[in-house]
Scaffold this motif. Sequence first.
Motif, PDB file in Angstrom:
ATOM      1  N   ARG A 113      15.164   5.277   6.860  1.00 28.05           N
ATOM      2  CA  ARG A 113      15.306   6.072   5.721  1.00 28.05           C
ATOM      3  C   ARG A 113      15.077   5.035   4.425  1.00 28.05           C
ATOM      4  O   ARG A 113      14.623   5.706   3.288  1.00 28.05           O
ATOM      5  CB  ARG A 113      16.829   6.410   5.608  1.00 28.05           C
ATOM      6  CG  ARG A 113      17.272   7.555   6.501  1.00 28.05           C
ATOM      7  CD  ARG A 113      18.790   7.579   6.624  1.00 28.05           C
ATOM      8  NE  ARG A 113      18.905   8.200   7.847  1.00 28.05           N
ATOM      9  CZ  ARG A 113      19.209   9.524   8.273  1.00 28.05           C
ATOM     10  NH1 ARG A 113      19.288  10.612   7.267  1.00 28.05           N
ATOM     11  NH2 ARG A 113      19.263  10.188   9.644  1.00 28.05           N
ATOM     12  N   VAL A 114      14.600   3.836   4.439  1.00 24.99           N
ATOM     13  CA  VAL A 114      14.312   3.130   3.395  1.00 24.99           C
ATOM     14  C   VAL A 114      12.513   2.769   3.762  1.00 24.99           C
ATOM     15  O   VAL A 114      12.040   1.863   2.919  1.00 24.99           O
ATOM     16  CB  VAL A 114      14.806   1.791   3.056  1.00 24.99           C
ATOM     17  CG1 VAL A 114      16.396   2.270   2.627  1.00 24.99           C
ATOM     18  CG2 VAL A 114      15.006   0.726   4.163  1.00 24.99           C
ATOM     19  N   ARG A 115      12.127   3.371   4.900  1.00 22.96           N
ATOM     20  CA  ARG A 115      11.019   3.355   5.327  1.00 22.96           C
ATOM     21  C   ARG A 115      10.348   1.783   5.392  1.00 22.96           C
ATOM     22  O   ARG A 115       9.433   1.381   5.173  1.00 22.96           O
ATOM     23  CB  ARG A 115       9.751   3.831   4.219  1.00 22.96           C
ATOM     24  CG  ARG A 115      10.207   5.530   3.724  1.00 22.96           C
ATOM     25  CD  ARG A 115      10.172   6.400   5.097  1.00 22.96           C
ATOM     26  NE  ARG A 115       8.753   6.557   5.425  1.00 22.96           N
ATOM     27  CZ  ARG A 115       8.055   7.453   5.107  1.00 22.96           C
ATOM     28  NH1 ARG A 115       8.301   8.242   4.205  1.00 22.96           N
ATOM     29  NH2 ARG A 115       6.791   7.619   5.298  1.00 22.96           N
TER      30      ARG A 115
ATOM     31  N   VAL B 193      17.525  -0.755  -3.582  1.00 23.11           N
ATOM     32  CA  VAL B 193      17.007  -0.032  -2.420  1.00 23.11           C
ATOM     33  C   VAL B 193      18.233   0.494  -2.013  1.00 23.11           C
ATOM     34  O   VAL B 193      19.182   0.198  -1.509  1.00 23.11           O
ATOM     35  CB  VAL B 193      16.512  -0.926  -1.447  1.00 23.11           C
ATOM     36  CG1 VAL B 193      16.023  -0.203  -0.357  1.00 23.11           C
ATOM     37  CG2 VAL B 193      15.418  -1.916  -2.067  1.00 23.11           C
ATOM     38  N   GLY B 194      17.844   2.084  -1.674  1.00 30.41           N
ATOM     39  CA  GLY B 194      19.067   2.898  -1.051  1.00 30.41           C
ATOM     40  C   GLY B 194      20.025   3.311  -2.023  1.00 30.41           C
ATOM     41  O   GLY B 194      21.300   3.598  -1.555  1.00 30.41           O
TER      42      GLY B 194
ATOM     43  N   VAL C  77       1.032  -1.172  -0.090  1.00 32.24           N
ATOM     44  CA  VAL C  77       0.134  -0.010  -0.013  1.00 32.24           C
ATOM     45  C   VAL C  77       0.933   1.176   0.007  1.00 32.24           C
ATOM     46  O   VAL C  77       1.683   1.470   0.882  1.00 32.24           O
ATOM     47  CB  VAL C  77      -0.948   0.175   1.270  1.00 32.24           C
ATOM     48  CG1 VAL C  77      -1.996   1.269   1.370  1.00 32.24           C
ATOM     49  CG2 VAL C  77      -1.772  -1.154   1.385  1.00 32.24           C
TER      50      VAL C  77
ATOM     51  N   PRO D 257      13.382   5.286  -1.487  1.00 34.12           N
ATOM     52  CA  PRO D 257      14.706   5.137  -2.162  1.00 34.12           C
ATOM     53  C   PRO D 257      14.673   3.974  -2.902  1.00 34.12           C
ATOM     54  O   PRO D 257      15.535   3.045  -2.628  1.00 34.12           O
ATOM     55  CB  PRO D 257      15.811   5.301  -1.293  1.00 34.12           C
ATOM     56  CG  PRO D 257      14.830   4.563   0.096  1.00 34.12           C
ATOM     57  CD  PRO D 257      13.589   5.238   0.064  1.00 34.12           C
ATOM     58  N   LEU D 258      14.246   3.837  -4.051  1.00 39.72           N
ATOM     59  CA  LEU D 258      14.158   2.699  -4.981  1.00 39.72           C
ATOM     60  C   LEU D 258      14.783   3.167  -6.312  1.00 39.72           C
ATOM     61  O   LEU D 258      14.255   3.906  -6.876  1.00 39.72           O
ATOM     62  CB  LEU D 258      12.861   2.138  -5.349  1.00 39.72           C
ATOM     63  CG  LEU D 258      11.896   1.419  -3.917  1.00 39.72           C
ATOM     64  CD1 LEU D 258      10.429   0.834  -4.437  1.00 39.72           C
ATOM     65  CD2 LEU D 258      12.734   0.533  -3.155  1.00 39.72           C
TER      66      LEU D 258
ATOM     67  N   MET E 248      13.119  12.776   0.302  1.00 39.80           N
ATOM     68  CA  MET E 248      12.923  11.428   1.171  1.00 39.80           C
ATOM     69  C   MET E 248      12.803  11.560   2.523  1.00 39.80           C
ATOM     70  O   MET E 248      12.071  11.076   3.356  1.00 39.80           O
ATOM     71  CB  MET E 248      13.936  10.355   0.691  1.00 39.80           C
ATOM     72  CG  MET E 248      13.483   9.793  -0.551  1.00 39.80           C
ATOM     73  SD  MET E 248      14.907   8.631  -1.081  1.00 39.80           S
ATOM     74  CE  MET E 248      14.925   9.139  -2.925  1.00 39.80           C
TER      75      MET E 248
ATOM     76  N   LYS F 272       8.385   9.871  -1.535  1.00 36.77           N
ATOM     77  CA  LYS F 272       9.412   9.033  -2.272  1.00 36.77           C
ATOM     78  C   LYS F 272       9.941   8.145  -1.251  1.00 36.77           C
ATOM     79  O   LYS F 272      10.121   8.561  -0.395  1.00 36.77           O
ATOM     80  CB  LYS F 272      10.287  10.250  -2.764  1.00 36.77           C
ATOM     81  CG  LYS F 272      10.161  10.831  -4.093  1.00 36.77           C
ATOM     82  CD  LYS F 272      11.198  11.679  -4.236  1.00 36.77           C
ATOM     83  CE  LYS F 272      11.066  12.991  -5.458  1.00 36.77           C
ATOM     84  NZ  LYS F 272      11.997  13.788  -5.662  1.00 36.77           N
TER      85      LYS F 272
ATOM     86  N   TYR G 105       4.534   4.403   8.140  1.00 33.96           N
ATOM     87  CA  TYR G 105       5.628   3.423   7.635  1.00 33.96           C
ATOM     88  C   TYR G 105       6.852   3.910   8.076  1.00 33.96           C
ATOM     89  O   TYR G 105       7.803   4.279   7.369  1.00 33.96           O
ATOM     90  CB  TYR G 105       5.662   3.904   6.104  1.00 33.96           C
ATOM     91  CG  TYR G 105       4.492   2.956   5.426  1.00 33.96           C
ATOM     92  CD1 TYR G 105       4.360   1.500   5.795  1.00 33.96           C
ATOM     93  CD2 TYR G 105       3.817   3.183   4.043  1.00 33.96           C
ATOM     94  CE1 TYR G 105       3.083   1.048   5.438  1.00 33.96           C
ATOM     95  CE2 TYR G 105       2.960   2.376   3.637  1.00 33.96           C
ATOM     96  CZ  TYR G 105       2.716   1.435   4.127  1.00 33.96           C
ATOM     97  OH  TYR G 105       1.681   0.587   3.575  1.00 33.96           O
TER      98      TYR G 105
ATOM     99  N   PRO H 237       5.247  -0.242   2.136  1.00 31.81           N
ATOM    100  CA  PRO H 237       5.303   0.824   0.666  1.00 31.81           C
ATOM    101  C   PRO H 237       5.697   0.276  -0.447  1.00 31.81           C
ATOM    102  O   PRO H 237       5.282   0.623  -1.448  1.00 31.81           O
ATOM    103  CB  PRO H 237       6.156   1.839   1.137  1.00 31.81           C
ATOM    104  CG  PRO H 237       6.862   1.445   2.380  1.00 31.81           C
ATOM    105  CD  PRO H 237       6.378   0.469   2.966  1.00 31.81           C
TER     106      PRO H 237
END
Lengths: 93, 393
Positions: free
Chosen positions: B97-99, B208-209, A5, A14-15, B220, A12, B160, B197
């Motif tokens: 930081r990568v949620r 990632v990252g 979700v 970081p992908l 971000m 944003k 998240y 997410p």
Amino acid sequence: MVKVVPPVDNAKVPLTKPVEGVGGKTGLWRTMYKPVVDSSKCTKCFLCEIYCPGVCIVVDPVKGATINYDYCKGCGLCTDVCPVKAISMVPEE
Amino acid sequence: MPMKIALTGNYAVAYAVKLAKPQVIAAYPITPQTPVVEKLSEFVESGELKAQMIRVESEHSALAACLGAALAGARVFTATSSQGLLYMHEIIHWASRVRAPMVMAVVSRTINAPWNIWPDHSDFLDQRDAGWVMAYAMDNQEAFDLTLQAFKISEDPEVYLPVMVGLEGFVLGHTAMPVEIPDEKDVDAWLGERRQPYVVDGSEPIGVGGLTWPEDTEDMFYGIQQAMERAKSAIKRVDAEYGKLFGRSYGGLIQCYRCEDAKYIAVSMGAWSGELMESVNMLRDEGYPIGVARIRFYRPFPHEDLWEVARSARAVFVFDRAISFGSWGQIYADLVAGLLLHTNKLPPVMDIVTGIAGVHVSAEDFYAMIKKLIEKVESGHNIGYFEWVRVRR
């Protein structure tokens, strides 16, 4: 189980996803060799597509691997990872 | 059926985690946290909890394993203390930081050196800038409730963010009290399936990252700050619905004790707030109008709620069980800055740093410290702003 979700504010995250030719067009520059696929040997295992650092190999489940030479830098990684030796490095013409 | 059993703080956390049904737990043993994951490994061994227990060679790897599993879509949990928490520090920042939604218990223990296993808040508060939602329990029941709620808050699309739940080692960690455990089916229905997410599940190549431009990175981090702001209402919502379903609601980000008509407010966090509340009862018996605002969530920092409590106070006394050397206690710094967002005329706010390194501060100690301060204020004396009170010396 997990449900994806998006964050409520679509923040944003970081992908990064690979895009073709991430390193830019090769132009006249390439190593002395370029990879050539022998499609009769290709097993469509996708390893070359996954490993290609320039993201310029696409494996079609039927036709096998195709290399976009506009972006290929000639690093040879695909030849190394191919388990059936379907890709070989040949001298540039 | 809900049941009530005598549990240590550590076991209370483990029972809450069991009910949240994580798929992956990775941890490295450290005093005083170890019984948390020992109990969880018993649950896994007996088949009561169907989770993958990953034994790792360090805390850095423990949290890294949790992070990887979380990004792959698993509900995860880890626990640590003190040096172990410090060793994790790099991945702690990664996780927020990568949620990545995840939950960690921090069973507080003083940071070494010298070697010391008694609890203060130094390890927990050292993580304050890392982008985690940070909760701290006062007793074993609350440690249980906060741990369970942490999963709900962490996986809320409004939030998240990873959540850490603190509790003092030994004082809570190894001390038993009756803890009520809700029914599994009710928890399942309330907690629901994991949400996050994005997921890294191998269906497409994904990084990632990776490297980004400064503007993207700033965007971000801005998103994390926005999520923290929304977390305030998410925490209150979860607290209220938990209260309705399971009978315990704590009042949100702070808990107020005898604040209604209080002219003096004592601010604290953690288990020793119990002693502080006892001292407030003693002072109330003598006619001193004092109440306690206990911080349950340190991040996001509840400055609005604290302002509501402190706005008409004659003085505010902050009890900090950790110090940022060269300045003052972390809670004090945040409180003063937070209150100044609401007014340019602060009442006297005094920081009392005490109980450092696990030194026991009794209700009588609190009573003596507060009585002295109130008498000073009442007689028109300046109480200053900072004192490190080393009790019994």
